[in-house]
Scaffold this motif. Sequence first.
Motif, mmCIF file in Angstrom:
data_model
loop_
_atom_site.group_PDB
_atom_site.id
_atom_site.type_symbol
_atom_site.label_atom_id
_atom_site.label_comp_id
_atom_site.label_asym_id
_atom_site.label_seq_id
_atom_site.Cartn_x
_atom_site.Cartn_y
_atom_site.Cartn_z
ATOM 1 N N LEU A 76 -8.624 -12.837 1.674
ATOM 2 C CA LEU A 76 -8.320 -11.853 0.638
ATOM 3 C C LEU A 76 -8.974 -10.511 0.940
ATOM 4 O O LEU A 76 -8.368 -9.446 0.765
ATOM 5 C CB LEU A 76 -8.798 -12.387 -0.720
ATOM 6 C CG LEU A 76 -8.480 -11.542 -1.950
ATOM 7 C CD1 LEU A 76 -6.984 -11.330 -2.105
ATOM 8 C CD2 LEU A 76 -9.046 -12.184 -3.199
ATOM 9 N N VAL A 77 -10.212 -10.546 1.419
ATOM 10 C CA VAL A 77 -10.909 -9.305 1.764
ATOM 11 C C VAL A 77 -10.194 -8.589 2.903
ATOM 12 O O VAL A 77 -10.060 -7.348 2.909
ATOM 13 C CB VAL A 77 -12.376 -9.611 2.130
ATOM 14 C CG1 VAL A 77 -13.046 -8.379 2.746
ATOM 15 C CG2 VAL A 77 -13.146 -10.047 0.894
ATOM 16 N N ASN A 78 -9.725 -9.349 3.885
ATOM 17 C CA ASN A 78 -9.004 -8.749 5.006
ATOM 18 C C ASN A 78 -7.712 -8.070 4.546
ATOM 19 O O ASN A 78 -7.370 -6.963 4.979
ATOM 20 C CB ASN A 78 -8.683 -9.807 6.060
ATOM 21 C CG ASN A 78 -9.938 -10.299 6.759
ATOM 22 O OD1 ASN A 78 -10.935 -9.575 6.841
ATOM 23 N ND2 ASN A 78 -9.902 -11.529 7.254
ATOM 24 N N VAL A 79 -6.975 -8.744 3.621
ATOM 25 C CA VAL A 79 -5.729 -8.166 3.109
ATOM 26 C C VAL A 79 -6.001 -6.870 2.373
ATOM 27 O O VAL A 79 -5.324 -5.851 2.573
ATOM 28 C CB VAL A 79 -5.010 -9.175 2.200
ATOM 29 C CG1 VAL A 79 -3.835 -8.517 1.481
ATOM 30 C CG2 VAL A 79 -4.523 -10.362 3.021
ATOM 31 N N LEU A 80 -7.009 -6.885 1.509
ATOM 32 C CA LEU A 80 -7.335 -5.678 0.745
ATOM 33 C C LEU A 80 -7.845 -4.575 1.670
ATOM 34 O O LEU A 80 -7.572 -3.400 1.453
ATOM 35 C CB LEU A 80 -8.372 -6.003 -0.326
ATOM 36 C CG LEU A 80 -7.911 -6.941 -1.445
ATOM 37 C CD1 LEU A 80 -9.071 -7.256 -2.385
ATOM 38 C CD2 LEU A 80 -6.764 -6.311 -2.236
ATOM 39 N N GLY A 81 -8.571 -4.952 2.718
ATOM 40 C CA GLY A 81 -9.050 -3.949 3.659
ATOM 41 C C GLY A 81 -7.916 -3.297 4.424
ATOM 42 O O GLY A 81 -7.899 -2.067 4.608
ATOM 43 N N ASN A 82 -6.922 -4.083 4.855
ATOM 44 C CA ASN A 82 -5.772 -3.522 5.557
ATOM 45 C C ASN A 82 -4.958 -2.616 4.647
ATOM 46 O O ASN A 82 -4.483 -1.552 5.061
ATOM 47 C CB ASN A 82 -4.888 -4.646 6.091
ATOM 48 C CG ASN A 82 -5.585 -5.442 7.190
ATOM 49 O OD1 ASN A 82 -6.470 -4.923 7.870
ATOM 50 N ND2 ASN A 82 -5.204 -6.701 7.355
ATOM 51 N N ALA A 83 -4.803 -3.049 3.378
ATOM 52 C CA ALA A 83 -4.053 -2.222 2.424
ATOM 53 C C ALA A 83 -4.758 -0.892 2.183
ATOM 54 O O ALA A 83 -4.134 0.167 2.114
ATOM 55 C CB ALA A 83 -3.869 -2.984 1.118
ATOM 56 N N GLY A 84 -6.077 -0.924 2.069
ATOM 57 C CA GLY A 84 -6.817 0.320 1.853
ATOM 58 C C GLY A 84 -6.731 1.242 3.042
ATOM 59 O O GLY A 84 -6.621 2.462 2.890
ATOM 60 N N GLN A 85 -6.750 0.678 4.241
ATOM 61 C CA GLN A 85 -6.655 1.509 5.442
ATOM 62 C C GLN A 85 -5.277 2.172 5.540
ATOM 63 O O GLN A 85 -5.162 3.348 5.897
ATOM 64 C CB GLN A 85 -6.924 0.645 6.673
ATOM 65 C CG GLN A 85 -7.002 1.448 7.969
ATOM 66 C CD GLN A 85 -7.385 0.566 9.145
ATOM 67 O OE1 GLN A 85 -7.532 -0.633 8.990
ATOM 68 N NE2 GLN A 85 -7.527 1.199 10.304
#
Length: 461
Positions: free
Chosen positions: A65-74
């Motif tokens: 979940l953290v990886n998904v949110l990090g990619n979306a933020g980038q």
Amino acid sequence: MRAVDWRRSKFTKLIVEPQTELDIMDDEAIVTVEKELDRVVSKLEQLHEIASAEIGDVASLMSELVNVLGNAGQMLVTTLNTGTQMNAPGTGSTDDPMDDTVNMQVETEPAAPQRLTESQMEIIREAISKCNVRVQKLSTEHRDSHGSVSKIGKAIDRNFSSDFSSTMRVDALQDEDNLMLLNKAIAKHYCRQGMDDVARTLIKECKMSDSDAQDVFDSEREFAEIYNIWKQIQKRDLTEALVWAVRHSSQLLERHSLIEFRLHRMRFMQLVSYGLESQHEAILYARNNFQKFAVRYEHDIANLMASFIYLPGGLEKTPYKIFLAQEMWTELSFTFLKDACQLLGISINSALSVVVNAGCTALPALLNIKQVMQSRQVLTMWNGCDELPIEIDLQPEFRFHSIFACPILRQQTTEDNPPKKLTCGHVISNDALHKLSNGHILKCPYCPVEQNAEEAVRIYF
């Protein structure tokens, strides 16, 4: 406490035989509780394994979940930067009459942030759903374990007696003298632990007389010093212990005590463990303190001197590493406590702790015999004044008087009637010795040897 003379066979048969049945019942009760305990322990171990796996899955989901949110933020930051660079001031066409207006719109109305994609939203929803399921499962299984744990307490209550009132004397503390004796015992116990402030508060609140209060502190002053040194040894501080040992050196040597040498040995090894910078100090210490032990401990001292060989590399991986272990210091502290108390003629344990521990040891047997007496309706045989209806097998540390019973008079020996060993090796009580003597001539009741009664020697058990 003396045991009642159970020579009357009918009472002996009545009391002793049911004891075996009660012992069997106690063993069965212990087995039952142990089975319940093993069942709970097994269940908790299974719960631990399941919880570890579930928590690992939850951690993996959270990481995803953290990886998904990090990619979306980038992606969002990249989009905003790209839009701003395209519409920045000075980048528009010089022929465009709306160039200033566009620049104004870029500065005052930034582009709307881009929403998460549908696939990212689906990943987030799935992760949250799986986490909720696993957390709910862990909560349910943890809640179910409470019932299993509570069964242990119920099994103990069902198989063991929790009512000790049958062995109590409710009138014992109604006497003011007895109550004051109890207060003195408690105050002395606190003094032994170095808690003088607590002892003084108790003395003040129970309105103890000045003479009794002075007796409390006078009787325990020596032990308070020993107890303080004992605690310091456990903290690896030998300063006061060595001062005490030097002060009582001659007495310790007369008693062939090992504590003085062991204290010096530990201090020497403590200096050696500091490394090369303490080598000279350790040598001087050995010269000043090991000389009087040279004859008795020559081999030990030679082994200690060999420790200097390992100084460059340290003692951690050498045969001398045992002196760095806490177990060695703990053993040294208890050896000091034992030898110091023997030297001063005082008990290691306080009177209060001895009474409590001895009472706990005797309690099961008293409960058993009380139950038998109630079932046989012979409660009048229980004499609660100064004796018990059965022998209580106490540990040696709880025995402070002779346990020898004279084989002639069938009486337990006391300070006024001590046991005496005859020249032939047989032992009888002092009263029996005088009754069997004819002037100075005594004929042993077990062998035909005639001897002088005055040659009998008092012995201690």
